[in-house]
Structures are given as structure tokens and as C-alpha cells.
Design a protein around this motif. Structure first.
Motif, PDB file in Angstrom:
ATOM      1  N   UNK A 142       0.845  -1.215   0.000  1.00  0.00           N
ATOM      2  CA  UNK A 142       0.000   0.000   0.000  1.00  0.00           C
ATOM      3  C   UNK A 142       0.871   1.251   0.000  1.00  0.00           C
ATOM      4  N   UNK A 143       1.956   1.209   0.786  1.00  0.00           N
ATOM      5  CA  UNK A 143       2.847   2.372   0.838  1.00  0.00           C
ATOM      6  C   UNK A 143       3.587   2.555  -0.483  1.00  0.00           C
ATOM      7  N   UNK A 144       4.041   1.437  -1.052  1.00  0.00           N
ATOM      8  CA  UNK A 144       4.718   1.522  -2.358  1.00  0.00           C
ATOM      9  C   UNK A 144       3.779   2.112  -3.416  1.00  0.00           C
ATOM     10  N   UNK A 145       2.530   1.658  -3.417  1.00  0.00           N
ATOM     11  CA  UNK A 145       1.556   2.136  -4.411  1.00  0.00           C
ATOM     12  C   UNK A 145       1.285   3.625  -4.243  1.00  0.00           C
ATOM     13  N   UNK A 146       1.112   4.056  -2.988  1.00  0.00           N
ATOM     14  CA  UNK A 146       0.821   5.475  -2.736  1.00  0.00           C
ATOM     15  C   UNK A 146       1.985   6.349  -3.214  1.00  0.00           C
ATOM     16  N   UNK A 147       3.222   5.895  -2.958  1.00  0.00           N
ATOM     17  CA  UNK A 147       4.395   6.657  -3.398  1.00  0.00           C
ATOM     18  C   UNK A 147       4.456   6.724  -4.916  1.00  0.00           C
ATOM     19  N   UNK A 148       4.182   5.584  -5.547  1.00  0.00           N
ATOM     20  CA  UNK A 148       4.209   5.558  -7.025  1.00  0.00           C
ATOM     21  C   UNK A 148       3.211   6.544  -7.600  1.00  0.00           C
ATOM     22  N   UNK A 149       2.010   6.590  -7.007  1.00  0.00           N
ATOM     23  CA  UNK A 149       0.997   7.536  -7.479  1.00  0.00           C
ATOM     24  C   UNK A 149       1.442   8.977  -7.269  1.00  0.00           C
ATOM     25  N   UNK A 150       2.299   9.181  -6.271  1.00  0.00           N
ATOM     26  CA  UNK A 150       2.813  10.528  -6.013  1.00  0.00           C
ATOM     27  C   UNK A 150       4.076  10.842  -6.806  1.00  0.00           C
ATOM     28  N   UNK A 151       4.489   9.895  -7.684  1.00  0.00           N
ATOM     29  CA  UNK A 151       5.656  10.124  -8.538  1.00  0.00           C
ATOM     30  C   UNK A 151       6.986   9.761  -7.895  1.00  0.00           C
ATOM     31  N   UNK A 152       6.952   8.979  -6.819  1.00  0.00           N
ATOM     32  CA  UNK A 152       8.187   8.587  -6.129  1.00  0.00           C
ATOM     33  C   UNK A 152       8.344   7.069  -6.144  1.00  0.00           C
ATOM     34  N   UNK A 153       9.550   6.627  -5.823  1.00  0.00           N
ATOM     35  CA  UNK A 153       9.811   5.186  -5.726  1.00  0.00           C
ATOM     36  C   UNK A 153      10.247   4.857  -4.304  1.00  0.00           C
ATOM     37  N   UNK A 154       9.593   3.852  -3.715  1.00  0.00           N
ATOM     38  CA  UNK A 154       9.959   3.449  -2.351  1.00  0.00           C
ATOM     39  C   UNK A 154      11.205   2.570  -2.412  1.00  0.00           C
ATOM     40  N   UNK A 155      12.318   3.084  -1.903  1.00  0.00           N
ATOM     41  CA  UNK A 155      13.576   2.322  -1.905  1.00  0.00           C
ATOM     42  C   UNK A 155      13.744   1.550  -0.598  1.00  0.00           C
TER      43      UNK A 155
END
Length: 344
Positions: A142-155
């Protein structure tokens, strides 16, 4: 990496750089979340969180696209196990995959798993202590998806208590002398809906406990008493302008409730550990900014109490507003601990 802290009412972004041993705040921002987008630290509206992240990235003018986020301590199972010191990391990983179901009460295909070697076991030099951490995979995704929608990548996906501990390293020097490294420190993070106690002892892994209590209770009381909307009450709480009886009738009872929560959280810690005292209390989270709260906790509990500010010894870039940063500082401890992962 950006430190991105997704709490129940807002997303906080922090970008740090470092030269020599000195940190500098490059950009930061706080963006409110839609109502109930995050409930008790679980994301329920990925799109709403993603849109808030996108607005925040744009407003903070950061160019960084990789981020570190955290899951709540209550969502994670941690266990310290002992393994042979002769194993390589790859061999450890294979063995943990095989034996993890002994420690984790969920099906392993539903779990995100990681480990960290903590050092030689005090019981045998041939064994090492390994910290195992597991979390339901959906919490991470869920956190990875939210970041992707915000234009970021969860490292990196971290654990909130460990971020707190990392950021506390910056606060510790402000009140702890050279010989006092063994002190027992309680960090009380009072968010909008949750209060998290993290107790740092020299044994490594922090003790954490969450309770349903937070600044939202003050906002709701302002709303009820003065017939305001949620937004108006939130603004009035920050900016003032409320009737004269606010201090005595609303704020004072809330501060007393905070002191009670701190006392209760510490009692839980004492009853489940070998400790019966802490040396210092640090207040973090948005509610910690309330004037006079740290003094009140200190007076009632007889323990020194400080409001967290990890930025005291940091330089600031020209696009960071110093007054706003200092006001938000107690609420940025987790974001700070996440941003520090850039330098691991």
C-alpha cells in the motif's frame, strides 16, 4: 532519499544532505491528508495519499525521486534469534526463509521479511544475534503504491520506532553528557490519533507501545465547544484567535490528559520490563508543540522532559522556512530518521 512519513492526518517530507559530519535540510513540507485516508496507521485510500504526496513533492521543489517510508511498530513482528557466525548473509537468508514460520503467525507468502545482524551473541562467540522483522505484505505494498501515485519510488521500508531511534541520535547530544550514554530514554510521540511510546535502552531494540489518544481529541473539543468545522478548529488550534476561556476550559484539561497518557504508557513499560524509572522523556509529534507541555510533564512526573527538535545543529537551504521548520520539528522525527537512511 527523501524521508516520507505517512501519518493519520498528513504526509511529511524531508530531504537531508550531509557534508563531513554535518547535515543540512534541503527541503521539507507537510501536506494534510483527506479524512480517513489513513486509519490507525493503515492506508485505506491509496489514491488520496498518492495525490497528497504529489502536491507535497511539487511544493517542496525537491528533485529527488527515491524515498524511504515506514510502517508502524504495531504492524511488525520483531524477534531476535541466534545463528551461526560462520554463515554468509545469503546462507542466513536461505535459512531464515526455511525457519521463519516458527516465529511468524502468518502464512509466509503474505509476509514481507527482513533481517539485520546485530553482532556476536553474549552467550557464544560462534553465534551472532540477528534481528528478524516481519510485516504483512499488504502494509508494505500500500505504501509503495501510494508513493508511485505521487511520482516517487519506495527504496526502503523501515519501522517507525527504529526511525525514531535514529533521529534521537541527533537530539541526544542536546541534553546528554559524555558519560551518560547508558541512560534510559522514553520518547512519547503524540500524533493526531495515536500516542506511541518508544523506550530506548542500551540493549538495542526499542520497546514500543501504541495507545489510541492524540491531538485530534483537542481539535474535536474545539469544534464542539465553539461550533467550528474540522478545518476551522485545526487552524484555530495552530494559529490561535479562540475565545478567552479556551486556555482554562479546553487546553488545560487536554494537557492534563496528555500527562495522564504519558504516565499510563510508562506504567505499562515498567510492568513489562526490569525498569522502574526513565532518565529523560522526549515529547515528539504534532501535539508536543503545545506551549508549556514539556514543563508540565516534567513537573508532574519529576523527570526531565524536552520537546524534540532534531534540526538544532543543522544548516538550512535557502528554500526552507526556519520558523515553520522549528514549529513542525517535533512532528518530523520519523521523517528525519527516514531521511537519514540516505547515508547508511
Amino acid at each position: 532519499m527523501l524521508g516520507l512519513d505517512i501519518s493519520s492526518t498528513s504526509v511529511k517530507l524531508l530531504e537531508l544532505s550531509r557534508s563531513g559530519g554535518k547535515y543540512r535540510v534541503e527541503s521539507y513540507g507537510v501536506e494534510p491528508l483527506p479524512n480517513n485516508a489513513v486509519v490507525e496507521k493503515n492506508i485505506s485510500d491509496v489514491e488520496g495519499v498518492g495525490e497528497a504526496i504529489a502536491r507535497l513533492v511539487e511544493r517542496s521543489k525537491t528533485k529527488v525521486k527515491n524515498a524511504a517510508v515506514a510502517v508502524a511498530g504495531s504492524a511488525v513482528i520483531t524477534k531476535t534469534i541466534e545463528m551461526s557466525a560462520a554463515l554468509s548473509e545469503q546462507e542466513m537468508e536461505n535459512e531464515i526463509q526455511i525457519t521463519a514460520d516458527q516465529y511468524i503467525p502468518y502464512p509466509l507468502d503474505e509476509v514481507a521479511l527482513d533481517f539485520e545482524i546485530h553482532g556476536i551473541s553474549p552467550r557464544s562467540e560462534e553465534q551472532v544475534e540477528v534481528l528478524l522483522a516481519a510485516c504483512r505484505r499488504e502494509n508494505v505494498e500500500m505504501r509503495q503504491d501510494a508513493l508511485e501515485q505521487g511520482g516517487l519510488k519506495a527504496k526502503v521500508v523501515d519501522i517507525e520506532a527504529h526511525c525514531m531511534q535514529r533521529a534521537f541520535g541527533l537530539v541526544r547530544d542536546q541534553f546528554v553528557g559524555e558519560g551518560d550514554q547508558e541512560k534510559v530514554i522514553a520518547i512519547v510521540d503524540i500524533g493526531a490519533t495515536m500516542t506511541t511510546l518508544s523506550v530506548l535502552t542500551d540493549s538495542g531494540t526499542p520497546y514500543t507501545r501504541e495507545q489510541l489518544f492524540g491531538g485530534k481529541q483537542l481539535t474535536e473539543e474545539i469544534q464542539r465547544r465553539y461550533s467550528l468545522s474540522v478545518e476551522e478548529a485545526g487552524l484555530a488550534k495552530k494559529q490561535g484567535g479562540l475565545p478567552d476561556d479556551y486556555e482554562s476550559e479546553v487546553l488545560q484539561p487536554f494537557k492534563e490528559a496528555v500527562v495522564q497518557q504519558v504516565t499510563r504508557s510508562l506504567q505499562f513499560f515498567y510492568s513489562s520490563s526490569a525498569y522502574d524509572d526513565v532518565d529523560h522523556i522526549i515529547l515528539a509529534g504534532g501535539t508536543a508543540s503545545i506551549e508549556g507541555l514539556a514543563n508540565m510533564v516534567s513537573a508532574k512526573l519529576g523527570t526531565p522532559c524536552t520537546t524534540a527538535n532534531p534540526f538544532v545543529n543543522m544548516a538550512l537551504s535557502s528554500k526552507v522556512n526556519e520558523v515553520n521548520l522549528n514549529n513542525d520539528a517535533p512532528a518530523l522525527m520519523i521523517a528525519c530518521g527516514l531521511a537519514m537512511r540516505s547515508f547508511d
